[in-house]
Design an enzyme around this catalytic site. Structure first.
Site, mmCIF file in Angstrom:
data_model
loop_
_atom_site.group_PDB
_atom_site.id
_atom_site.type_symbol
_atom_site.label_atom_id
_atom_site.label_comp_id
_atom_site.label_asym_id
_atom_site.label_seq_id
_atom_site.Cartn_x
_atom_site.Cartn_y
_atom_site.Cartn_z
ATOM 1 N N ASP A 207 0.833 -1.194 0.000
ATOM 2 C CA ASP A 207 0.000 0.000 0.000
ATOM 3 C C ASP A 207 0.878 1.258 0.000
ATOM 4 O O ASP A 207 1.886 1.331 0.713
ATOM 5 C CB ASP A 207 -0.882 -0.015 1.252
ATOM 6 C CG ASP A 207 -1.877 1.114 1.298
ATOM 7 O OD1 ASP A 207 -2.695 1.209 0.363
ATOM 8 O OD2 ASP A 207 -1.844 1.892 2.266
ATOM 9 N N GLU A 261 1.487 -0.525 -5.031
ATOM 10 C CA GLU A 261 0.553 0.553 -5.353
ATOM 11 C C GLU A 261 1.415 1.797 -5.565
ATOM 12 O O GLU A 261 1.763 2.500 -4.620
ATOM 13 C CB GLU A 261 -0.456 0.772 -4.228
ATOM 14 C CG GLU A 261 -1.475 1.849 -4.587
ATOM 15 C CD GLU A 261 -2.266 2.367 -3.412
ATOM 16 O OE1 GLU A 261 -3.408 2.820 -3.629
ATOM 17 O OE2 GLU A 261 -1.764 2.332 -2.275
#
Length: 538
Positions: A207, A261
């Site tokens: 993330d 990401e």
């Protein structure tokens, strides 16, 4: 003999937002028991791997991306023992498992941050606690803004009740940023990697992979900042972290993988994360944001291949995820593009048109070289839930923006498994944690199972053919001119993908047979917003 490519270079990976996938214990919230019961469905769908959004212990201030314990499962979802069983059972079904890792920030309930609030010796050094500006420190330390809206700083209160230092949170105040200059932070996450690798996970989705490092001194972004040189993202020190992590991953057997990401403004920035000693792949947000227009689609496919070729990384393709408006809804609007500030849920959308285009987009993405990500519900053709009552919205962006941003809950509504029942088969409870639209009964998995022309049937056949015909091929394609509204290319086997993104029919080429079409063909012509896979007749 040429060795087979490693699995992650061509995998079809299915994203599971556990809270909304399937409820196994009847409390209205998805859980690991629900996922375990649906593993046969996922195997039959034809995907290669599962990516789980955070399942860790969390107060759920941001849907689990505020982690209080990275080594345990939140009771909302189950237990660590259940997660271990799920990993093993998924492997038994031939499915790899990727888990989400959230290294940029943790929860304000994490023991480290609680120790920092108590001002225990050295505890604040693991975060960004900074004096404020102004005569009495009453102003934030700099002008950084949270991705969720509002200042990226919150002031603490000292034990005697007086205002204290400020701490950094690039997301919600409940998500304090970790200080990756601190050796304990780096050691902690390396140990977390080992913890889950020993339990058999096949990889990690990272993330906010571009956000860990901050510029020394935490300078202001400036009144007119250069978006390619922001002080809180894509700072060079972040690459040291991933080089260290890659050594850990490579020390384990079984072709483990990282996917980042990485949402950055320039291809050159993104490519640096994909060097051979860093991450294996990254999400292709340019493709996700691309409008349903043939020239734009051709351009983004070309630029994606050009970005990945020099670093030897596989391209990836994705149409939706847990942070974006579902592409069925986007494709049914006048403006079919998307960006992260795009929450125009009040804009009208033609669901019939959006679903037709989404079927064509499925064949496009599944024919492209590299890996592909499917978000749960893509295979059912689900649209965004555009009107959730204010009092039921849980996304922190709604509150942080004072209601201007409706948030991401509309793509996180629990899945419809059956056509009947108060929760459409999602749960034995009469209510789900987010409300399901009644019309979703028509798009339930049960209803689509029996329909050979359904979204689900299309995805199953496309994934089967992809595994058989496309996945083993080189990560290249050859463009074929089929007109201004067409996206047409051939893979090295001669199999061709032809997409009509316009409104007028396109003549199908001679000498090729139809393998699969996203919709009905018309007397040797491909209608608008339809795609077809073709193969040589001999």
């Amino acid at each position: 003999m040429t060795p087979a490519p490693v699995w992650w270079r061509h995998a079809a990976i299915y994203q599971i937002y556990v809270r909304s996938f399937a409820d196994g214990n009847g409390d209205g919230t998805g859980d690991l028991a629900g996922v375990r019961a649906k593993l046969p469905y996922l195997r039959e769908l034809g995907v290669d791997a599962l990516w789980f959004n955070p399942w860790y212990v969390s107060p759920m201030a941001d849907g689990g991306y505020d982690v209080a314990d990275y080594r345990d499962i939140d009771p909302l979802f189950g237990t660590l023992a259940e997660a271990e069983s799920l990993i093993g059972e998924a492997h038994d079904h031939g499915l790899r498992v990727i888990v989400d890792l959230v290294p940029n920030h943790c929860s304000d309930r994490h023991p480290w941050f609680q120790a920092a609030l108590a001002d225990e010796p050295g505890a604040r050094d693991r975060f960004w606690f900074v004096p404020g500006k102004g005569e009495h420190g009453e102003l934030p330390p700099n002008n950084w803004q949270s991705y969720f809206g509002g200042p990226a700083w919150t002031r603490t209160t000292d034990a005697d009740g007086t205002p204290g230092l400020w701490y950094l949170h690039m997301f919600a105040p409940e998500q304090p940023d970790l200080n990756w200059e601190h050796h304990q932070v780096r050691a902690e996450f390396e140990d977390i990697l080992h913890f889950w690798l020993r339990r058999g996970v096949d990889g990690f989705r990272i993330d906010v992979a571009h956000g860990l490092a901050k510029k020394p001194g935490l300078p202001d972004a400036g009144p007119d900042p250069d978006i390619t040189d922001l002080p809180y993202q894509d700072v060079d020190d972040v690459h040291e972290v991933y080089r260290a992590w890659r050594k850990i991953l490579d020390s384990y057997d079984g072709e483990r993988t990282f996917v980042g990401e990485v949402w950055l403004p320039s291809p050159e920035q993104s490519a640096r994360y994909l060097r051979p000693d860093e991450l294996h792949s990254a999400f292709n947000f340019d493709f996700l944001c691309c409008p349903w227009q043939a020239p734009a689609l051709r351009d983004v496919i070309d630029s994606t291949l050009a970005l990945h070729e020099p670093v030897g990384a596989p391209p990836t393709w994705v149409l939706s995820n847990h942070d974006t408006i579902r592409h069925v809804t986007r494709y049914g609007r006048a403006d079919t593009s998307f960006d992260m500030g795009d929450k125009r849920l009040s804009d009208p959308s033609d669901v019939v048109l959006g679903r037709r285009r989404a079927r064509a987009a499925a064949l496009l993405t599944l024919a492209l070289p590299g890996g592909v990500y499917l978000y749960q519900g893509d295979e059912l053709g689900l649209p965004e839930v555009q009107f959730i009552p204010d009092q039921l919205i849980q996304d922190p962006t709604f509150v942080r923006s004072e209601g201007r941003d409706r948030g991401r809950d509309g793509c996180r509504v629990p899945l419809p498994w059956t056509a009947a029942g108060e929760s459409l088969g999602f749960s034995t409870a009469g209510r789900t944690w987010l409300p399901q639209p009644a019309e979703w009964a028509e798009w339930s998995a049960e209803r689509q199972e029996a329909d050979p022309d359904s979204f689900l049937s299309l995805y199953r056949e496309a994934l089967r053919l992809r595994t058989e015909l496309f996945a083993p091929l080189p990560e290249t394609l050859e463009w074929i001119d089929a007109g201004p509204d067409a996206v047409c290319f051939a893979r090295s086997s001669g199999i061709r993908c032809l997409v009509n993104a316009g409104s007028s029919p396109i003549e199908l080429p001679q000498g090729l047979r139809v393998l699969l079409a996203s919709g009905p063909l018309s007397e040797g012509r491909l209608p608008g917003d339809t795609a077809v896979w073709l193969a040589p007749t001999a």
